[in-house]
Design a protein around this motif. Structure first.
Motif, PDB file in Angstrom:
ATOM      1  N   THR A  26       0.827  -1.047   0.097  1.00  0.00           N
ATOM      2  CA  THR A  26      -0.007   0.156  -0.168  1.00  0.00           C
ATOM      3  C   THR A  26       0.762   1.147  -0.085  1.00  0.00           C
ATOM      4  O   THR A  26       0.361   2.397   0.227  1.00  0.00           O
ATOM      5  N   GLY A  27       2.212   1.080   0.079  1.00  0.00           N
ATOM      6  CA  GLY A  27       3.215   2.151   0.009  1.00  0.00           C
ATOM      7  C   GLY A  27       3.159   3.056   1.057  1.00  0.00           C
ATOM      8  O   GLY A  27       3.982   3.181   1.873  1.00  0.00           O
TER       9      GLY A  27
ATOM     10  N   THR B 196       5.098  14.871   1.560  1.00  0.00           N
ATOM     11  CA  THR B 196       6.323  15.539   1.109  1.00  0.00           C
ATOM     12  C   THR B 196       6.883  14.524   0.160  1.00  0.00           C
ATOM     13  O   THR B 196       7.530  14.943  -0.746  1.00  0.00           O
ATOM     14  N   THR B 197       6.897  13.301   0.539  1.00  0.00           N
ATOM     15  CA  THR B 197       7.676  12.312  -0.329  1.00  0.00           C
ATOM     16  C   THR B 197       6.850  12.116  -1.854  1.00  0.00           C
ATOM     17  O   THR B 197       7.554  12.375  -2.815  1.00  0.00           O
ATOM     18  N   ALA B 198       5.791  12.275  -1.683  1.00  0.00           N
ATOM     19  CA  ALA B 198       4.868  12.255  -3.044  1.00  0.00           C
ATOM     20  C   ALA B 198       5.471  13.417  -3.701  1.00  0.00           C
ATOM     21  O   ALA B 198       5.421  13.375  -5.120  1.00  0.00           O
ATOM     22  N   GLN B 199       5.271  14.571  -3.294  1.00  0.00           N
ATOM     23  CA  GLN B 199       5.687  15.867  -3.909  1.00  0.00           C
ATOM     24  C   GLN B 199       7.037  15.920  -4.381  1.00  0.00           C
ATOM     25  O   GLN B 199       7.434  16.302  -5.430  1.00  0.00           O
ATOM     26  N   TRP B 200       8.058  15.541  -3.384  1.00  0.00           N
ATOM     27  CA  TRP B 200       9.304  15.402  -3.804  1.00  0.00           C
ATOM     28  C   TRP B 200       9.495  14.697  -5.003  1.00  0.00           C
ATOM     29  O   TRP B 200      10.364  14.856  -6.133  1.00  0.00           O
TER      30      TRP B 200
ATOM     31  N   ARG C 249       3.719  10.217 -10.417  1.00  0.00           N
ATOM     32  CA  ARG C 249       2.876  10.624  -9.530  1.00  0.00           C
ATOM     33  C   ARG C 249       2.389   9.251  -8.701  1.00  0.00           C
ATOM     34  O   ARG C 249       1.913   8.368  -9.232  1.00  0.00           O
ATOM     35  N   ILE C 250       2.704   9.415  -7.400  1.00  0.00           N
ATOM     36  CA  ILE C 250       2.346   8.161  -6.362  1.00  0.00           C
ATOM     37  C   ILE C 250       1.125   8.407  -5.454  1.00  0.00           C
ATOM     38  O   ILE C 250       0.922   7.875  -4.313  1.00  0.00           O
ATOM     39  N   ASP C 251       0.449   9.417  -5.962  1.00  0.00           N
ATOM     40  CA  ASP C 251      -0.883   9.906  -5.036  1.00  0.00           C
ATOM     41  C   ASP C 251      -1.748   8.642  -4.347  1.00  0.00           C
ATOM     42  O   ASP C 251      -2.057   8.579  -3.368  1.00  0.00           O
TER      43      ASP C 251
END
Ligand SMILES: Nc1ncnc2c1ncn2[C@@H]1O[C@H](COP(=O)(O)OP(=O)(O)OP(=O)(O)O)[C@@H](O)[C@H]1O
Length: 658
Positions: free
Chosen positions: A336-337, A342-346, A354-356
């Motif tokens: 599920t990640g 912060t990680t997603a934006q970086w 995109r890992i939203d």
């Protein structure tokens, strides 16, 4: 604490006889009594159970989960009452000279430690603490991210049109900013490809910034896994799109963890530890599912503070034989990640991925350092092996059953006990007729293939040494096209029984002559590292008749070992059979031993009676040893049991990073 008299009434002798305890566990209970004769009788028994748990791979006895343990093992009513009582008031085990609470453990010398509901042998509690702390420190440390990172990632991972993230690129990016990274993925998802690109990336960035190269070391838990990584990494380095000096600075050599740390005979200690750390900047360990807690503790102790650690492995595979399931514990939320914003934006800014959909509100630091590769480049959507492995992982026994009930080009199921006929067909010719015809006319093989190759390709008596080496290499390669796997060591469906049966089948077919213990064609598995011979636990050799300098033929065991003309190549070593003290015949190999190896055709034989070792992880690991064909020889009920029974190793490790 008050204890039911029934609990004491179940004698240690009876417990050993029933297999509930080993003699070692009973001896530990006696040791506890001797340490504190006044202690409640429940404590020595609990101590014996903790010791027994460790033999089954658990790090502790979790009193909160005693019921399922008792059900599985069939423990007597007296023990159940005692466990229920201890679980209901675990703090009543304290204070005692035998048990310390986790708060007091450091200052106490007690043999047992109670941490929440988990009761540990002190040694394992210490290791768990050390591993958690060492990884926790690395999670808190980030490497300064180079401004060149994005551009270099774009060079190594050309943009794809796919909507989903490129998880290989994500894994590289996360590993470039962190001091600790776990990259998990199933077979053929590109773990090796990713790590080679990562090393190219790290080396490029470091050399641009400092004009020096990073000291990189590669390692794997077993000799076999090290050899496999070495050969695949060498091919991939050659294809890497980096400057030639960067390519030249990536090592090809892969060591076993024992060799890396400097194993010393007759001791559990290593030459490298916290006072003599390894000389390296980056350590990559492949097949990390095989690392047990104690080994992980040793690796982390020997790692310099500012070095990067990258673990690669398949979280769904069987865990180590020894206690602990470190990779499994690290990857509990990989699916599920659990990334944070912060990680997603970086990642969006650095890689464009995109890992939203994998962002969660309860993200933890550890989750930001774990990447799961999700697309198999080896098994396409129509692959029977890939689909079967996935269904097994999902635990849908009826879907596994349905899938295996159809005919496929790459998977076959023989729904029977291993009776003589089906085993004979499988062993000799790979049960090839059970598969749908393959596109390229290729077909699954059994052991007849390598034994005929051995005879057919034998060099002329006066051939030179190279011809004999090439022949031996060819025999070893032909042997690798098929491997029979099993769940157990003992019994008719264990490695011992099956090896005897298979040797009989091959003898009957006049492919081998088993009149003597050593005969031409006998395949053997080395079961212990032998540094004087340069052979590692897991190496496979085959006995062959080769000439000495006078041309007289002798039986020697041929192994393919590292150390050819260049780093990446191998050479053949012939060893006197009598020098191989720790070895076993390997027509049948346990799934545990097969980890880190792959075969063109893997055939898994399950026993006809239920066993605690028949688990989902065992089935998955057996299936994923197969490159092209997978055969299963198992009664339907055993298949169902294995698919439905996941392994739960008791551990507190995953909770320590909350
Ligand atoms: N991004 C990619 N695009 C195309 N092919 C790829 C990609 N990544 C890996 N491959 C190919 O897929 C195959 C498997 O890759 P690799 O050996 O890196 O996987 P792995 O996860 O290490 O496999 P194993 O399960 O054997 O450990 C290789 O042939 C590799 O070249």
């Amino acid at each position: 604490m008050p204890v039911s008299h029934d609990a004491q009434a179940t004698s240690m002798e009876l417990a050993i006889e029933r297999g509930w305890l080993r003699p070692l566990d009973a001896a530990f209970a006696q040791f506890l009594v001797a340490q504190d004769p006044a202690a409640s009788p429940a404590l020595p028994l609990l101590g014996a159970l903790v010791s027994r748990q460790q033999a089954d791979g658990h790090l502790c006895l979790d009193l909160a989960a005693w019921e399922s343990l008792a059900d599985d093992a069939g423990w007597p009513a007296g023990w159940r009452a005692m466990l229920a009582e201890a679980a209901g008031a675990s703090s009543s085990l304290l204070p005692s000279a035998l048990v310390a609470s986790s708060d007091d453990a450091s200052s106490s010398g007690s043999p047992l430690v109670l941490d929440g509901s988990r009761l540990y042998l002190r040694r394992y509690w210490n290791h768990e603490q050390r591993v958690a702390q060492a990884i926790g420190q690395r999670l808190a440390r980030t490497h300064e991210v180079s401004p060149l990172l994005s551009a270099q990632l774009a060079r190594l991972f050309p943009a794809s049109s796919a909507d989903s993230p490129d998880w290989q690129r994500v894994a590289c990016a996360l590993a470039a900013r962190g001091a600790f990274t776990v990259i998990t993925g199933g077979p053929g998802t590109g773990k090796t490809t990713t790590v080679v690109r990562l090393l190219g990336l790290l080396q490029t960035l470091h050399r641009k910034e400092t004009a020096r190269s990073l000291r990189i070391r590669l390692a794997a838990p077993t000799g076999k896994a090290a050899a496999r990584l070495q050969s695949s990494i060498s091919t991939q380095i050659a294809q890497l799109d980096v400057d030639s000096d960067v390519r030249a600075s990536i090592p090809h050599q892969v060591d076993t963890l024992h060799r890396l740390l400097g194993a010393r005979p007759d001791t559990r200690r290593f030459r490298h530890d916290s006072s003599h750390p390894l000389h390296l900047d980056v350590l990559v360990i492949d097949e990390a599912s095989m690392i047990d807690l104690e080994m992980m503790s040793a690796v982390l102790a020997a790692l310099p503070e500012d070095a990067r650690l990258i673990l690669l492995g398949d979280k769904d595979q069987l865990s180590s034989v020894e206690a602990g399931a470190v990779l499994g514990d690290l990857c509990r939320r990989a699916e599920t990640g659990h990334y944070d914003e912060t990680t997603a934006q970086w990642l969006r800014e650095t890689t464009g991925d995109r890992i939203d959909a994998w962002v969660r509100g309860d993200a933890r630091p550890l989750d930001q350092h774990v990447a799961m590769l999700r697309h198999s480049h080896r098994f396409g959507a129509d692959s029977g092996i890939g689909t079967l492995a996935q269904r097994v992982n999902e635990g849908h026994a009826s879907q596994v059953h349905a899938l295996l009930s159809q005919r496929h080009a790459d998977i076959a199921w023989i729904d029977a006990a291993a009776d003589a006929r089906s085993l004979t067909d499988l062993v000799l010719d790979g049960g090839a007729s059970r598969f749908l015809p393959h596109d390229g006319g290729l077909h699954a093989r059994g052991y007849r293939h390598y034994l005929q190759w051995l005879q057919r390709e034998r060099p002329a008596p006066r051939a030179d040494a190279k011809a004999w080496d090439d022949w031996a290499r060819g025999v070893l390669q032909a042997f690798g096209s098929f491997q029979l796997l099993c769940a157990l060591r003992h019994g008719p469906f264990g490695a011992e029984g099956l090896n005897r049966q298979i040797a009989g089948i091959l003898h009957q077919a006049q492919l081998i002559d088993t009149t003597h213990e050593w005969y031409e064609g006998r395949p053997v598995l080395v079961t212990r590292n032998d540094y004087s011979l340069g052979l590692m636990n897991g190496d496979v050799g085959i006995a062959l008749r080769v000439p000495d300098e006078q041309g007289v033929l002798h039986l020697r065991v041929a192994f393919e070992v590292a150390g050819g003309a260049d780093d990446s190549s191998t050479r053949i070593r012939f060893v006197l059979p009598s020098r191989l003290s720790e070895r076993e015949t390997v027509y049948a190999m346990t799934v545990h031993k097969s980890q880190g190896s792959e075969f063109d055709h893997a055939a898994l034989v399950l026993p006809t009676e239920a066993s605690a070792v028949l688990t989902r992880e065992l089935l998955y690991t057996g299936i994923t040893r197969a490159r092209r064909w997978f055969s299963l020889l198992a009664p339907s009920a055993m298949l169902r049991q294995a698919a439905e029974q996941p392994v739960h190793r008791h551990s507190g490790l995953h909770q320590r990073w909350s």
